[in-house]
Enzyme design. Structure first.
Site, short mmCIF file in Angstrom:
data_model
loop_
_atom_site.label_atom_id
_atom_site.label_comp_id
_atom_site.label_asym_id
_atom_site.label_seq_id
_atom_site.Cartn_x
_atom_site.Cartn_y
_atom_site.Cartn_z
CG ASP A 31 -5.77 -5.62 2.35
OD1 ASP A 31 -6.46 -6.62 2.62
OD2 ASP A 31 -5.65 -5.16 1.20
CG HIS A 65 -4.21 -0.90 -0.79
ND1 HIS A 65 -3.98 -0.89 0.56
CD2 HIS A 65 -4.75 -2.11 -1.07
CE1 HIS A 65 -4.36 -2.05 1.09
NE2 HIS A 65 -4.82 -2.81 0.12
CB SER A 78 -0.95 -0.02 1.21
OG SER A 78 -1.84 1.07 1.18
#
Length: 427
Positions: A370, A273, A246
């Site tokens: 995540d 992301h 991310s």
């Protein structure tokens, strides 16, 4: 507590006003100055010494990318880029992330109040994360210095005129194991598609022309055995690498992929992301310097070794085995998972049924958690080659830390050591 000082950079007076108002809805932040282009931004940052900067990508005189690089040289601080969704803005944003920007957001639509509210929430979240990451990295560096000073204390005595060195170790501090040798760098890959790269043997005696022809022609049938259709057959690869990242991910992916050799015997699937459209620019950028082929994933693509597939922004990416046994990519617009689409957890979860494939699972820098929970599921199901980027190289030590805390990581490594380790594990 004291508020964090912010400088807002944008060539539009209207947008400077909007961004300033959005930031100052949170009392933790105070906008102490604004700038209309990169040149003025450098001057204001040098004078005001802010804690964080928001920087427009496209500006006259000196654009955001040029200003960012100058700022990183003289006064490195967290910079959040504000990008338009045109092709030029997306390309410059990817370059900015490589050059040291903490993260980026899409510029809000001035005519859409709902969009402005949404951008405000995302902007403030990233600004808070930037400050937390900065504080954590500072604390980590201080702790590392403390450990070094406390762990190893050398005292030299003389016994019978011979020097004897004692190492005193604090009982409170665990032993820190350092690598005993440097891990060798992977040899620079050969240029793509250059299969006639064998060394020329020195001839010891004259040969006839027809003998030379035979020597050149003989190996060719071996070279053309591998065709695109052969790559798609079941069993043509036995390893699969899955990567989640991310904040800080584009720069981390560049570091990692440029160390992956062209002949790696595995496909690589990646969730970074990002909002829609930006991932295409990211894939093109990564492909420009990687020995392997890097593409934005599309629904139905057959996984091939030597390729890296990046999940398209705004969509989940999973791996599905077809009735014929071939592994294909599936793209879906299902609901976001824990606020993310694409989601690393969703991608990792699709690997659980693939028991006949050696799966190598990686979590790089990023906010939140995540991917960690499903890495734990994979680990518990028998996947033993799991990786987390260590805190020393993470821009944000969030996703990797969550996996480490779940005790499902077998290798905690600085970023540059991860590709070397993966390649050795594949062999």
């Amino acid at each position: 507590m004291d508020s964090y000082k912010v400088v807002v950079v944008d060539d539009s007076a209207f947008m400077r006003k909007i961004i300033t108002d959005l930031i100052e809805t949170d009392s933790v932040f105070q906008v102490v100055g604004t700038a209309v282009n990169g040149c003025e931004a450098i001057q204001k940052i040098t004078e005001l010494k802010p804690d964080i900067v928001t920087m427009d990508v496209e500006m006259p005189e000196m654009n955001g990318l040029e200003a960012l690089r100058a700022v990183m040289d003289v006064y490195p601080i967290p910079v959040i880029m504000l990008s338009g969704i045109n092709e030029s803005g997306m390309r410059e944003t990817i370059l900015a992330l490589e050059s040291g920007a903490f993260d980026f957001i899409r510029k809000p639509s001035a005519s859409n109040s709902q969009d402005i509210i949404q951008v405000k929430e995302i902007l403030l979240e990233k600004m808070h994360s930037a400050m937390q990451a900065k504080q954590r990295r500072t604390a980590w560096r201080v702790e590392e210095v403390r450990k070094k000073n406390e762990v190893v204390e050398k005292t030299t005595f003389r016994t019978n005129s011979e020097p004897v060195v004692f190492i005193a170790r604090s009982e409170k501090t665990p032993e820190v194991k350092a690598p005993t040798r440097k891990i060798p760098q992977i040899e620079v890959p050969k240029p793509k598609h250059n299969r006639l790269n064998e060394p020329v043997k020195k001839m010891t005696k004259p040969v006839k022309p027809e003998q030379v022809i035979k020597r050149v022609v003989a190996p060719l049938p071996e070279l053309i055995k591998v065709t695109p259709s052969a790559k798609q057959e079941e069993g043509s690869w036995q390893h699969l690498i899955a990567i989640g990242c991310s904040t800080g991910g584009p720069r981390a992916l560049k570091e990692l992929l440029e160390r992956i050799p062209e002949d790696i015997p595995a496909p690589i699937i990646i969730v970074q992301h990002m909002p829609p459209k930006f991932t295409k620019s990211l894939a093109q950028r990564l492909n420009s310097f990687s020995a392997i082929e890097v593409v934005e994933a599309e629904h139905g693509m057959i996984l091939q070794k030597g390729y890296a597939y990046i999940a398209p922004g705004g969509f989940h990416m999973t791996v599905r085995r077809s009735s014929s046994g071939v592994c294909k990519i599936s793209i879906s617009g299902e609901e976001a998972r824990n606020g993310h689409r694409p989601s690393v957890d969703t991608m990792f979860e699709s690997l659980l049924p693939l028991h006949n494939i050696e799966r190598h699972v990686v979590l790089l820098t990023g906010m939140g958690s995540d991917g960690a929970r499903t890495m734990k599921k994979l680990y518990d199901s028998g996947v033993i080659d799991t990786y987390a980027e260590s805190e020393e190289t993470c821009i944000v030590y969030g996703m990797p830390r969550s996996a480490v805390e779940l005790k499902c990581v077998t290798h905690i490594l600085p970023l540059k050591e991860i590709p070397n380790k993966i390649v050795r594990m594949l062999k």
